[in-house]
Design a protein around this motif. Structure first.
Motif, PDB file in Angstrom:
ATOM      1  N   ALA A  80      12.052 -19.956 -22.887  1.00  0.00           N
ATOM      2  CA  ALA A  80      11.195 -20.642 -23.870  1.00  0.00           C
ATOM      3  C   ALA A  80      11.314 -19.994 -25.238  1.00  0.00           C
ATOM      4  O   ALA A  80      11.273 -20.676 -26.272  1.00  0.00           O
ATOM      5  CB  ALA A  80       9.741 -20.639 -23.399  1.00  0.00           C
ATOM      6  N   VAL A  81      11.474 -18.661 -25.258  1.00  0.00           N
ATOM      7  CA  VAL A  81      11.644 -17.932 -26.522  1.00  0.00           C
ATOM      8  C   VAL A  81      13.085 -18.041 -27.018  1.00  0.00           C
ATOM      9  O   VAL A  81      13.346 -18.382 -28.168  1.00  0.00           O
ATOM     10  CB  VAL A  81      11.255 -16.449 -26.345  1.00  0.00           C
ATOM     11  N   ALA A  82      14.038 -17.764 -26.124  1.00  0.00           N
ATOM     12  CA  ALA A  82      15.445 -17.703 -26.524  1.00  0.00           C
ATOM     13  C   ALA A  82      15.989 -19.056 -26.974  1.00  0.00           C
ATOM     14  O   ALA A  82      16.819 -19.136 -27.883  1.00  0.00           O
ATOM     15  CB  ALA A  82      16.288 -17.164 -25.372  1.00  0.00           C
ATOM     16  N   LEU A  83      15.507 -20.136 -26.361  1.00  0.00           N
ATOM     17  CA  LEU A  83      16.044 -21.481 -26.656  1.00  0.00           C
ATOM     18  C   LEU A  83      15.109 -22.303 -27.540  1.00  0.00           C
ATOM     19  O   LEU A  83      15.271 -23.521 -27.637  1.00  0.00           O
ATOM     20  CB  LEU A  83      16.295 -22.225 -25.338  1.00  0.00           C
ATOM     21  N   TYR A  84      14.180 -21.647 -28.184  1.00  0.00           N
ATOM     22  CA  TYR A  84      13.152 -22.345 -28.962  1.00  0.00           C
ATOM     23  C   TYR A  84      13.709 -23.351 -29.973  1.00  0.00           C
ATOM     24  O   TYR A  84      13.207 -24.478 -30.063  1.00  0.00           O
ATOM     25  CB  TYR A  84      12.266 -21.316 -29.663  1.00  0.00           C
TER      26      TYR A  84
END
Length: 401
Positions: A250-254
């Motif tokens: 969720a953070v890396a592919l935001y």
């Protein structure tokens, strides 16, 4: 959860590298996720470590040690970098101060000195602009020249000012009943909606105004109370583990699913923040005893503070260094400085803070032991008096008449 915190710090770092088009959660979403994490962690330590009466000063002083020790070391480092930039490039924070000294006025100068030293009020710089002889309020600081954040030695530290505001009220508010904390979240959201309809939708109103951001801190606190302490989370099921693991992608592919550019009222942004409120307590439950995760998390705070000066130096060489090289160097150098801060400063101070907690916890125990000893002595004394009285009575009865 330490790995998640480090990823969020990397997101802020990447946001500041000139020409970097992929910064994960970037600045706004990373900072707001940190607010949720902070609310969760502070609710936990207030509940577990500072739950006894008379520990208010201990809470504040330990938080101050945690925040200011690393901040002042990195502030000194940032000042040295700016001094170097002054002599080599003639373009530094100090040059900006000198050029605008008359426009700042006496109060403006004192404000900048004190806020740089003590963090409180740095967020106010995002609502100020430079007049002819003084500072005045503005709704769009980014339209002014020079913008007030350029007077700060560690510009990302504005978010610490919001953290400190939350710490100031946390020992009282986090002991309130759930319905009152829900009411505070509602008030915070109403303030945000009011600002939205007033046309104040972008930076700094989208994620830097404490009254509207306070709801995120309180949401994290409720996540501790309602989710982390839930009996079913004591032994997380496979579904729970899969749900919490989604926090990393969720953070890396935001950027792949959100294009709000910091605007709060975006469907994907709201879903992301709601998901983090649910996932963070689950993630902490699983990772809190993982040594590697904890060590990675220790890097997040000093990296968040030190990266800006490093990135600014590297950005100066943007004509000779490519984006990938600057990103790699920024991450490597920032991690190195952060690791040095952790080993030399933060871990010894953490041991000191924990020892203060243990001493504070031992005082009531000693008092209870002393009270028990006094009660026992009084009991023995009372028994002795009874025996003495009985002996005297017997002796008297045997006296010859």
């Amino acid at each position: 959860m330490g790995t998640l915190r480090l990823l969020l710090a990397f997101g802020v770092l990447l946001q500041h590298v000139r020409g970097c088009e992929y910064s994960m959660t970037g600045g706004a979403a990373s900072v707001q996720t940190f607010f949720i994490i902070s609310g969760f962690l502070i609710a936990m330590i207030v509940d577990v470590k500072y739950s006894k009466p008379g520990q208010l000063w201990l809470f504040y002083s330990n938080r101050a040690l945690r925040i200011y020790s690393t901040y002042w070391v990195i502030l000194a480092g940032g000042a040295l970098v700016e001094i170097g930039a002054h002599f080599v490039l003639h373009r530094s924070v100090f040059d900006i101060w000198e050029l605008n000294a008359a426009r700042l006025g006496t109060l403006g100068k004192w404000y900048l000195v004190l806020s740089n030293l003590f963090i409180f009020g740095q967020d106010a710089a995002l609502f100020l602009s430079l007049g002819h002889h003084h500072l005045h309020w503005t709704t769009a600081f980014w339209k002014t020249t020079p913008i007030m954040p350029t007077f700060m030695l560690i510009p990302p530290a504005w978010s610490l000012s919001l953290e400190l505001c939350f710490y100031a009220i946390a020992p009282w508010v986090l002991r309130w009943r759930t319905r009152w904390i829900l009411a505070l979240i509602s008030i915070s959201m109403m303030i945000r909606i009011t600002l939205w309809y007033a046309g104040l939708r972008v930076d700094p109103w989208s994620y830097r105004f404490f009254p509207s951001e306070a709801g995120l801190f309180f949401a994290g606190a409720l996540a501790y109370r309602l989710i982390y302490r839930h009996p079913q989370l004591q032994k997380p099921s496979l579904k729970v583990k899969l749900l919490q693991a989604g926090a990393y992608p969720a953070v890396a592919l935001y950027p792949l699913y959100d294009s709000s550019h910091g605007v709060f009222f975006s469907a994907t942004k709201l879903l992301y923040l709601a998901y983090m409120v649910v996932a963070i307590p689950m993630l902490f439950r699983t990772t809190c005893e993982m040594s590697l995760d904890r060590k990675l998390g220790e890097l997040s705070y000093p990296l968040y503070l030190c990266h800006f000066s490093i990135v600014q130096v590297l950005n100066h060489f943007s004509s000779t260094l490519g984006v990938v090289s600057r990103v790699s160097l920024a991450i490597g150098l920032s991690c190195g400085v952060a690791f040095g801060c952790v080993v030399v400063l933060e871990r010894p101070l953490d041991l000191f803070r924990q020892s203060r907690l243990k001493r504070a916890a031992s005082v009531p125990a000693q008092r209870r032991a002393a009270q028990s000893s006094v009660e026992e002595t009084e009991s023995v004394a009372r028994a002795g008096l009874i025996v003495s009285a009985s002996t005297t009575e017997t002796y008297t009865s045997n006296e010859p008449t």
